[in-house]
Design an enzyme around this catalytic site. Structure first.
Site, short mmCIF file in Angstrom:
data_model
loop_
_atom_site.label_atom_id
_atom_site.label_comp_id
_atom_site.label_asym_id
_atom_site.label_seq_id
_atom_site.Cartn_x
_atom_site.Cartn_y
_atom_site.Cartn_z
N ARG A 126 26.96 40.29 53.54
CA ARG A 126 28.27 39.58 53.34
C ARG A 126 27.77 38.43 52.26
O ARG A 126 26.45 38.19 52.17
CB ARG A 126 28.19 39.02 54.88
N GLU A 225 33.16 29.02 59.61
CA GLU A 225 31.94 28.61 58.23
C GLU A 225 32.55 27.89 57.82
O GLU A 225 32.18 26.45 56.59
CB GLU A 225 30.43 29.26 59.13
N ARG A 229 34.43 34.35 54.28
CA ARG A 229 32.95 35.44 54.42
C ARG A 229 33.58 36.13 54.22
O ARG A 229 34.25 37.09 54.86
CB ARG A 229 32.38 35.48 56.43
N CYS A 271 27.13 26.28 54.23
CA CYS A 271 25.33 25.15 55.18
C CYS A 271 24.81 25.91 53.78
O CYS A 271 24.65 27.01 52.86
CB CYS A 271 24.62 26.42 55.80
N THR A 273 22.33 26.19 53.38
CA THR A 273 21.74 28.28 53.27
C THR A 273 22.49 28.97 52.30
O THR A 273 21.83 30.16 52.44
CB THR A 273 20.29 28.08 54.49
N ARG A 280 23.89 37.56 52.76
CA ARG A 280 22.75 37.73 54.01
C ARG A 280 22.68 39.65 53.97
O ARG A 280 23.89 39.99 54.62
CB ARG A 280 22.68 37.25 55.07
N ARG A 309 17.44 37.89 63.24
CA ARG A 309 18.06 37.02 63.85
C ARG A 309 18.14 37.59 65.46
O ARG A 309 17.52 39.05 64.98
CB ARG A 309 19.43 37.10 63.49
N GLU A 314 22.84 34.92 64.43
CA GLU A 314 22.31 33.34 64.26
C GLU A 314 21.71 33.37 65.73
O GLU A 314 23.55 32.72 66.56
CB GLU A 314 22.43 32.83 63.26
P1 ADP Z 1 26.28 36.00 59.67
O1 ADP Z 1 25.22 37.11 59.01
O2 ADP Z 1 28.11 35.95 59.34
O3 ADP Z 1 25.56 34.67 58.66
P2 ADP Z 1 26.07 36.12 62.37
O4 ADP Z 1 24.10 35.95 61.88
O5 ADP Z 1 26.36 34.82 63.44
O6 ADP Z 1 26.48 35.89 60.47
O7 ADP Z 1 25.85 37.21 62.07
C1 ADP Z 1 27.36 37.37 62.88
C2 ADP Z 1 27.79 38.92 63.01
O8 ADP Z 1 27.75 40.47 62.62
C3 ADP Z 1 27.11 39.18 64.80
O9 ADP Z 1 28.20 39.72 65.08
C4 ADP Z 1 26.29 40.45 64.62
O10 ADP Z 1 25.97 40.80 65.53
C5 ADP Z 1 26.61 41.02 63.08
N1 ADP Z 1 25.58 41.91 62.37
C6 ADP Z 1 24.86 41.15 61.54
N2 ADP Z 1 24.07 42.16 60.99
C7 ADP Z 1 24.44 43.05 61.37
C8 ADP Z 1 24.72 44.72 61.72
N3 ADP Z 1 23.63 44.63 60.17
N4 ADP Z 1 25.11 45.69 61.83
C9 ADP Z 1 25.98 44.84 62.66
N5 ADP Z 1 26.35 44.40 62.90
C10 ADP Z 1 25.55 42.93 62.75
C1 CIR Z 2 20.99 24.94 61.78
O1 CIR Z 2 20.11 24.44 61.13
O2 CIR Z 2 19.52 25.57 62.97
C2 CIR Z 2 21.71 25.65 61.46
N1 CIR Z 2 22.87 24.78 61.01
C3 CIR Z 2 21.59 26.72 61.35
C4 CIR Z 2 21.19 26.82 59.80
C5 CIR Z 2 21.11 28.07 59.27
N2 CIR Z 2 20.86 29.41 59.14
C6 CIR Z 2 19.26 29.62 59.55
O3 CIR Z 2 18.68 29.71 58.59
N3 CIR Z 2 19.13 30.63 60.04
#
Ligand code: ADP
Ligand code: CIR
Length: 357
Positions: A126, A225, A229, A271, A273, A280, A309, A314
């Protein structure tokens, strides 16, 4: 112009409490009393103050980062603070460094990350994009949420081929439908306390929604956020295919939309990050041998510049031994370099798993 005296008063109080809390956040580490005395008076042209950027850490001392940009200008107006947090998160991105020009490279150099199909359940890449000329969540008005939604949906409707799909506003979904889409890893979860404290849920679910193609391999989140995305995902470990789909989508969307860019930090997002490439790239993966000792696995991940994660993303726990492992840094290297870093790291973890941990 300057921050309102009431805001400064609130900041003084919250800053004292944060210092007393011993918060491990990057914000608490880098918002020194000296910096605080200067930055607390500042206000961006979008009307955003240090309070808008740091309240997530004030309300959640257990934040890992604890800082959000309330608008694009926050990266400069509060630059002394953002620079430090960015430098530490993205692996020594020094003040003299400039993010390289966009380069998606050649996806065909990538192979299936798990050719035996034994470890990787699914692969997702993403990126984040912000529309030029708008604040981020803490500063958006209700009208601006709707305006961004309109612009993004208009661009999405022009996509062709396997990127063609439909947009659904959250406002038109039932709680059950929402829950199902979250559990299927298609839709963002709600009520994240870090985003809530950052005032990212105002007017919710107004202007929020998601777009998906019939295969659910291409998804766009609108006004979560970030303004956007952009997500590509599928079952298995075909990283080349997942990455190519994302690159195509971002390229097509950039013909219709103008994204917010910074001369040093590349693409901007809420963010710190997520700036630079915003990418990511993750796998959902089972590594039963080496995840027996999670502390050790985390150490190895750190050396490989990877982040671990939980299964729901997250701030969630791992379920059934499924880990989400992705690149940690997104800034200072090109798109294809981010993917190489993740690819190499995951290959090494799989090799360790095969040899028994
Ligand atoms: P982001 O990746 O957008 O920063 P999150 O860590 O919250 O946010 O992940 C968003 C969603 O994507 C969650 O439902 C997570 O389980 C899903 N996800 C992340 N990586 C994978 C993957 N490799 N396969 C399937 N779902 C994934
Ligand atoms: C935090 O500060 O904990 C949240 N705002 C998430 C920060 C970014 N996430 C990450 O690098 N895992």
């Amino acid at each position: 112009s300057h921050a309102h005296p009431d805001v400064v008063k609130q900041l003084n109080c919250k800053f004292r409490l944060l210092r007393l809390s011993g918060s491990p956040s990057l914000l608490n580490k880098h918002l020194t009393p000296e910096r605080f005395q200067v930055l607390k008076w500042k206000k961006t042209n979008y009307g955003m103050t240090l309070l808008d950027c740091a309240q997530t850490a004030f309300e959640n001392p257990d934040s890992s980062v604890g800082l959000y940009a309330a608008c694009p200008e926050s990266y400069d107006v509060f630059g002394d603070l953002f620079d430090e947090v960015i430098m530490e998160y993205h692996g020594d991105f020094k003040k003299s460094f400039i993010h390289p020009p966009m380069d998606w490279g050649d996806a065909s150099e990538l192979q299936n990350i798990d050719p035996d199909g034994k470890y990787v359940i699914s692969t997702r890449v993403r990126t984040a994009r912000s529309l030029k000329g708008y604040p981020f969540n803490p500063g958006l008005t209700e009208d601006q949420y709707l305006e961004i939604e309109d612009k993004v949906v208009d661009a999405l409707t022009r996509l062709e081929g396997d990127l063609k799909g439909q947009y659904v506003g959250l406002i038109n979904m039932t709680p059950d439908e929402i829950e199902k889409m979250i559990n299927d890893h298609i839709l963002y979860k709600e009520g994240d306390r870090f985003l809530n404290a950052a005032r990212a849920y105002r007017f919710w679910p107004e202007g929020r929604g998601y777009f998906y193609n019939p295969d659910k391999t291409f998804i766009v989140w609108v006004n979560e956020e970030d303004h956007m995305r952009i997500i590509s995902l599928q079952e298995g470990g075909n990283l080349a295919e997942v990455y190519q789909r994302l690159a195509d989508a971002v390229t097509d969307l950039s013909y219709c939309l103008e994204f917010e860019k910074h001369e040093r930090f590349g693409y901007l997002s809420m963010c710190p990050t997520n700036i630079g490439t915003g990418i990511r790239a993750s796998v959902h993966i089972k590594l039963p041998n080496i995840s027996e000792d999670m502390e050790k696995l985390k150490e190895v991940a750190k050396v490989l510049n990877l982040q671990i994660r939980g299964t729901g993303g997250e701030h969630t726990e791992s379920q059934g031994g499924v880990l989400d492992i992705s690149n940690k840094r997104r800034l200072g290297i090109t798109e294809i370099e981010v993917i190489r870093e993740m690819n190499n790291g995951i290959q090494q973890l799989i090799a360790m798993e095969k040899s028994g941990g």
